[in-house]
Design a protein around this motif. Sequence first.
Motif, PDB file in Angstrom:
ATOM      1  N   MET A   1       0.975  -1.076  -0.092  1.00 49.94           N
ATOM      2  CA  MET A   1      -0.016   0.154  -0.093  1.00 49.94           C
ATOM      3  C   MET A   1       0.941   1.161   0.161  1.00 49.94           C
ATOM      4  O   MET A   1       1.776   1.379   0.754  1.00 49.94           O
ATOM      5  N   ALA A   2       0.546   2.133  -0.830  1.00 50.12           N
ATOM      6  CA  ALA A   2       1.468   3.565  -0.833  1.00 50.12           C
ATOM      7  C   ALA A   2       1.427   4.175   0.304  1.00 50.12           C
ATOM      8  O   ALA A   2       0.377   4.337   1.237  1.00 50.12           O
ATOM      9  N   THR A   3       2.488   5.028   0.479  1.00 50.19           N
ATOM     10  CA  THR A   3       2.356   5.601   1.760  1.00 50.19           C
ATOM     11  C   THR A   3       1.807   7.063   1.730  1.00 50.19           C
ATOM     12  O   THR A   3       1.641   7.454   0.609  1.00 50.19           O
ATOM     13  N   SER A   4       1.014   7.464   2.622  1.00 43.52           N
ATOM     14  CA  SER A   4       0.273   8.699   2.734  1.00 43.52           C
ATOM     15  C   SER A   4       1.329   9.818   2.535  1.00 43.52           C
ATOM     16  O   SER A   4       2.024   9.962   3.478  1.00 43.52           O
ATOM     17  N   VAL A  36       9.630  19.243  -3.385  1.00 39.45           N
ATOM     18  CA  VAL A  36       9.612  19.088  -4.597  1.00 39.45           C
ATOM     19  C   VAL A  36       9.118  20.159  -5.487  1.00 39.45           C
ATOM     20  O   VAL A  36       8.235  20.874  -5.443  1.00 39.45           O
ATOM     21  N   TYR A  37       9.973  20.740  -6.473  1.00 40.88           N
ATOM     22  CA  TYR A  37       9.790  21.669  -7.548  1.00 40.88           C
ATOM     23  C   TYR A  37       9.609  21.206  -8.864  1.00 40.88           C
ATOM     24  O   TYR A  37      10.187  20.068  -9.348  1.00 40.88           O
ATOM     25  N   PHE A  38       8.071  21.306  -9.045  1.00 38.24           N
ATOM     26  CA  PHE A  38       7.686  20.510 -10.257  1.00 38.24           C
ATOM     27  C   PHE A  38       7.486  21.696 -11.336  1.00 38.24           C
ATOM     28  O   PHE A  38       7.059  22.688 -11.236  1.00 38.24           O
ATOM     29  N   PRO A  39       8.466  21.358 -12.482  1.00 38.22           N
ATOM     30  CA  PRO A  39       8.382  22.426 -13.542  1.00 38.22           C
ATOM     31  C   PRO A  39       7.229  22.302 -14.110  1.00 38.22           C
ATOM     32  O   PRO A  39       6.350  21.657 -14.268  1.00 38.22           O
ATOM     33  N   ALA A  40       6.910  23.207 -15.098  1.00 38.85           N
ATOM     34  CA  ALA A  40       5.723  23.289 -15.878  1.00 38.85           C
ATOM     35  C   ALA A  40       5.403  21.967 -16.790  1.00 38.85           C
ATOM     36  O   ALA A  40       4.345  21.654 -17.110  1.00 38.85           O
ATOM     37  N   ALA A  41       6.502  21.560 -17.295  1.00 29.97           N
ATOM     38  CA  ALA A  41       6.545  20.219 -18.185  1.00 29.97           C
ATOM     39  C   ALA A  41       6.149  18.970 -17.356  1.00 29.97           C
ATOM     40  O   ALA A  41       5.625  18.374 -18.024  1.00 29.97           O
ATOM     41  N   ALA A  42       6.169  19.121 -16.120  1.00 29.88           N
ATOM     42  CA  ALA A  42       5.522  18.052 -15.150  1.00 29.88           C
ATOM     43  C   ALA A  42       3.906  17.905 -15.529  1.00 29.88           C
ATOM     44  O   ALA A  42       3.340  16.968 -15.261  1.00 29.88           O
ATOM     45  N   GLU A  43       3.339  18.989 -16.088  1.00 28.02           N
ATOM     46  CA  GLU A  43       1.869  19.103 -16.154  1.00 28.02           C
ATOM     47  C   GLU A  43       1.468  18.230 -17.352  1.00 28.02           C
ATOM     48  O   GLU A  43       0.368  17.626 -17.707  1.00 28.02           O
ATOM     49  N   LYS A  44       2.581  18.010 -18.100  1.00 27.23           N
ATOM     50  CA  LYS A  44       2.195  17.373 -19.611  1.00 27.23           C
ATOM     51  C   LYS A  44       2.805  15.692 -19.672  1.00 27.23           C
ATOM     52  O   LYS A  44       2.453  15.130 -20.557  1.00 27.23           O
ATOM     53  N   GLY A  45       3.522  15.318 -18.818  1.00 25.83           N
ATOM     54  CA  GLY A  45       4.198  14.064 -18.700  1.00 25.83           C
ATOM     55  C   GLY A  45       5.331  14.167 -17.655  1.00 25.83           C
ATOM     56  O   GLY A  45       5.840  15.069 -17.009  1.00 25.83           O
ATOM     57  N   LYS A  46       5.713  12.800 -17.665  1.00 28.47           N
ATOM     58  CA  LYS A  46       6.955  12.712 -16.427  1.00 28.47           C
ATOM     59  C   LYS A  46       8.038  13.345 -16.981  1.00 28.47           C
ATOM     60  O   LYS A  46       8.668  13.208 -18.021  1.00 28.47           O
ATOM     61  N   VAL A  47       8.816  13.815 -15.848  1.00 30.49           N
ATOM     62  CA  VAL A  47      10.278  14.562 -15.937  1.00 30.49           C
ATOM     63  C   VAL A  47      10.940  13.871 -15.074  1.00 30.49           C
ATOM     64  O   VAL A  47      10.656  13.326 -13.963  1.00 30.49           O
ATOM     65  N   PRO A  48      12.238  14.185 -15.505  1.00 31.07           N
ATOM     66  CA  PRO A  48      13.309  13.615 -14.693  1.00 31.07           C
ATOM     67  C   PRO A  48      13.542  14.390 -13.292  1.00 31.07           C
ATOM     68  O   PRO A  48      12.903  15.327 -12.965  1.00 31.07           O
ATOM     69  N   VAL A  49      14.352  13.336 -12.262  1.00 34.94           N
ATOM     70  CA  VAL A  49      14.121  13.857 -10.835  1.00 34.94           C
ATOM     71  C   VAL A  49      15.751  14.269 -10.716  1.00 34.94           C
ATOM     72  O   VAL A  49      16.819  13.474 -10.888  1.00 34.94           O
ATOM     73  N   LEU A  50      16.161  15.287 -10.111  1.00 34.06           N
ATOM     74  CA  LEU A  50      17.318  15.845  -9.485  1.00 34.06           C
ATOM     75  C   LEU A  50      17.076  15.961  -8.112  1.00 34.06           C
ATOM     76  O   LEU A  50      16.552  16.918  -7.520  1.00 34.06           O
ATOM     77  N   PRO A 138       0.839  12.008  -5.486  1.00 33.77           N
ATOM     78  CA  PRO A 138       1.103  13.172  -5.943  1.00 33.77           C
ATOM     79  C   PRO A 138       2.197  13.305  -7.058  1.00 33.77           C
ATOM     80  O   PRO A 138       2.742  14.275  -7.925  1.00 33.77           O
ATOM     81  N   PHE A 139       3.079  12.027  -7.372  1.00 32.79           N
ATOM     82  CA  PHE A 139       4.159  12.031  -8.000  1.00 32.79           C
ATOM     83  C   PHE A 139       4.214  11.047  -9.194  1.00 32.79           C
ATOM     84  O   PHE A 139       4.971  11.292 -10.191  1.00 32.79           O
ATOM     85  N   ALA A 140       3.321   9.941  -8.931  1.00 32.60           N
ATOM     86  CA  ALA A 140       3.172   8.948  -9.820  1.00 32.60           C
ATOM     87  C   ALA A 140       3.245   9.299 -11.234  1.00 32.60           C
ATOM     88  O   ALA A 140       3.574   8.598 -12.218  1.00 32.60           O
TER      89      ALA A 140
END
Length: 292
Positions: A1-4, A36-50, A138-140
């Motif tokens: 089960m995923a963590t809350s 987490v900083y989500f760039p606008a590109a994350a609204e369109k698809g998965k972005v890499p993680v730094l 929130p991330f998947a």
Amino acid sequence: MATSVEEITVNRQFDGYNRRYKHRSSVLGCDMTFTVYFPAAAEKGKVPVLYYLSGLTCTDENFIQKSGAQRMAAARGVALVAPDTSPRGLGVEGEADSWDFGVGAGFYVNATQEKWRAWRMYDYVVEELPALLRTASPFASSLDPDRASIFGHSMGGHGALIVGLKNPQSYRSISAFAPICNPTNVPWGVKAFTGYLGEDKEAWKQYDACELMRGFAGDVKPPILVDTGSADKFLEVQLQPQALEGAIKDSGYSPATLRMQEGYDHSYFFISTFIDDHINFHADALLVGHEA
């Protein structure tokens, strides 16, 4: 089960969002925060993680508020993930007695001494946090932890180097600002390793970038970038970049770039000056085959 995961705050920046979260860490046995900083590109698809690992006394917020990293992360379409630096709220005797050990000073190791058994920041960074990013809602759909790189500052620069060198298959690039390069031989590292790991100095070597570099035998060699300031007051006693330079030469590790930046100190004034170089360095590795 995923963590809350609970969102604590959100701030819009450069058309993306800084989102701060709280969750219960099974590895550390306490509630932990990360941003987490989500760039606008994350609204369109998965972005890499730094991933960014902070230094002594810091929380997940220092880098997010002071570095200015979001501008270039937004431009390149890379998410920034900043965890905290230690467990908090456990009430271990002596945990807040000094600024360079205990709370705010996890050193990204897995403690073996019973009193400090909760200080397992290595497992938190390498295992628990990436697993959370893969599974929590929130991330998947927006983050791709399988395309990851890592960097950090001071204690966090040490953390980035050891995490990256011990797991070269998991991180496409590694960088550091003013890292503690040879912790087994400097006061900060000796204090932390003695406390967390005990007196056996052989056990310390697994968390020393110089030792890991000399013994590196992996087929995959993530590129490395290290910046240190010539006016850093910790340069000679605590950081010792010359030790890492020697280890790189001894091992023949390539590509690795170590730069001395004239007149810069240990602060976020230094980090913010060269942050775009580091974001671009990582983005070049993370976005191979993905940029339009």
